[in-house]
Design a protein around this motif. Sequence first.
Motif, PDB file in Angstrom:
ATOM      1  N   TYR A   6      -0.036  21.339 -26.964  1.00 50.61           N
ATOM      2  CA  TYR A   6       0.300  21.608 -25.564  1.00 50.61           C
ATOM      3  C   TYR A   6       1.757  22.028 -25.469  1.00 50.61           C
ATOM      4  O   TYR A   6       2.604  21.545 -26.220  1.00 50.61           O
ATOM      5  CB  TYR A   6       0.066  20.363 -24.695  1.00 50.61           C
ATOM      6  CG  TYR A   6      -1.384  19.986 -24.604  1.00 50.61           C
ATOM      7  CD1 TYR A   6      -2.176  20.477 -23.573  1.00 50.61           C
ATOM      8  CD2 TYR A   6      -1.965  19.158 -25.554  1.00 50.61           C
ATOM      9  CE1 TYR A   6      -3.516  20.132 -23.488  1.00 50.61           C
ATOM     10  CE2 TYR A   6      -3.307  18.821 -25.476  1.00 50.61           C
ATOM     11  CZ  TYR A   6      -4.073  19.316 -24.440  1.00 50.61           C
ATOM     12  OH  TYR A   6      -5.402  18.975 -24.364  1.00 50.61           O
ATOM     13  N   ASN A   7       2.039  22.905 -24.523  1.00 48.04           N
ATOM     14  CA  ASN A   7       3.393  23.438 -24.391  1.00 48.04           C
ATOM     15  C   ASN A   7       4.235  22.740 -23.337  1.00 48.04           C
ATOM     16  O   ASN A   7       5.453  22.726 -23.434  1.00 48.04           O
ATOM     17  CB  ASN A   7       3.336  24.938 -24.065  1.00 48.04           C
ATOM     18  CG  ASN A   7       2.682  25.733 -25.164  1.00 48.04           C
ATOM     19  OD1 ASN A   7       2.881  25.448 -26.336  1.00 48.04           O
ATOM     20  ND2 ASN A   7       1.890  26.719 -24.788  1.00 48.04           N
ATOM     21  N   ARG A 110      -1.322  23.542 -21.115  1.00 43.73           N
ATOM     22  CA  ARG A 110      -1.239  24.544 -22.178  1.00 43.73           C
ATOM     23  C   ARG A 110      -0.461  25.779 -21.727  1.00 43.73           C
ATOM     24  O   ARG A 110       0.120  26.473 -22.537  1.00 43.73           O
ATOM     25  CB  ARG A 110      -2.625  24.974 -22.634  1.00 43.73           C
ATOM     26  CG  ARG A 110      -3.391  23.883 -23.329  1.00 43.73           C
ATOM     27  CD  ARG A 110      -4.673  24.424 -23.938  1.00 43.73           C
ATOM     28  NE  ARG A 110      -5.547  23.351 -24.359  1.00 43.73           N
ATOM     29  CZ  ARG A 110      -5.459  22.724 -25.515  1.00 43.73           C
ATOM     30  NH1 ARG A 110      -4.529  23.062 -26.366  1.00 43.73           N
ATOM     31  NH2 ARG A 110      -6.283  21.763 -25.816  1.00 43.73           N
ATOM     32  N   ASP A 111      -0.481  26.063 -20.426  1.00 41.77           N
ATOM     33  CA  ASP A 111       0.164  27.301 -19.958  1.00 41.77           C
ATOM     34  C   ASP A 111       1.216  26.998 -18.894  1.00 41.77           C
ATOM     35  O   ASP A 111       1.126  26.008 -18.171  1.00 41.77           O
ATOM     36  CB  ASP A 111      -0.882  28.276 -19.409  1.00 41.77           C
ATOM     37  CG  ASP A 111      -1.620  27.707 -18.212  1.00 41.77           C
ATOM     38  OD1 ASP A 111      -1.286  28.095 -17.083  1.00 41.77           O
ATOM     39  OD2 ASP A 111      -2.513  26.860 -18.413  1.00 41.77           O
TER      40      ASP A 111
END
Length: 124
Positions: A6-7, A110-111
């Motif tokens: 995950y970012n 994630r985004d």
Amino acid sequence: MIIRGYNFFCDMTPDMQYLRNHDAVDSFIERNMIFILPDRLRRFRKNLYHVRRNAGPSHEYSPLFRVRSQLRSDPIPAGYDGPFDVFPFYANATMTRTRHKDYYVLFIFRDKMSWTRFRQIAGE
């Protein structure tokens, strides 16, 4: 903090609450809890995870499992005590017999678009 796969991540909002099962059977306390999200965060229920630090010198964390949650407008299920405020419960680190447990409850994304939308709605 780096979360594997995950970012982006955000802490829980201060107005979140939780319910605790009064017949706890599992040693991991969070498995006996239901987190109550404000209705404005209903789209992000699936983004709330328990994460823990990986073993070793790394500062990387891994998602353990998705948090059981419900909205504030939902009825409280039978067999649960509360609701209790998330903070100060999560302001103190918990300990096993010998060491501190290094795990958290976080919203993870994630985004960047979802992360930004969450931050706007959460008021951060």
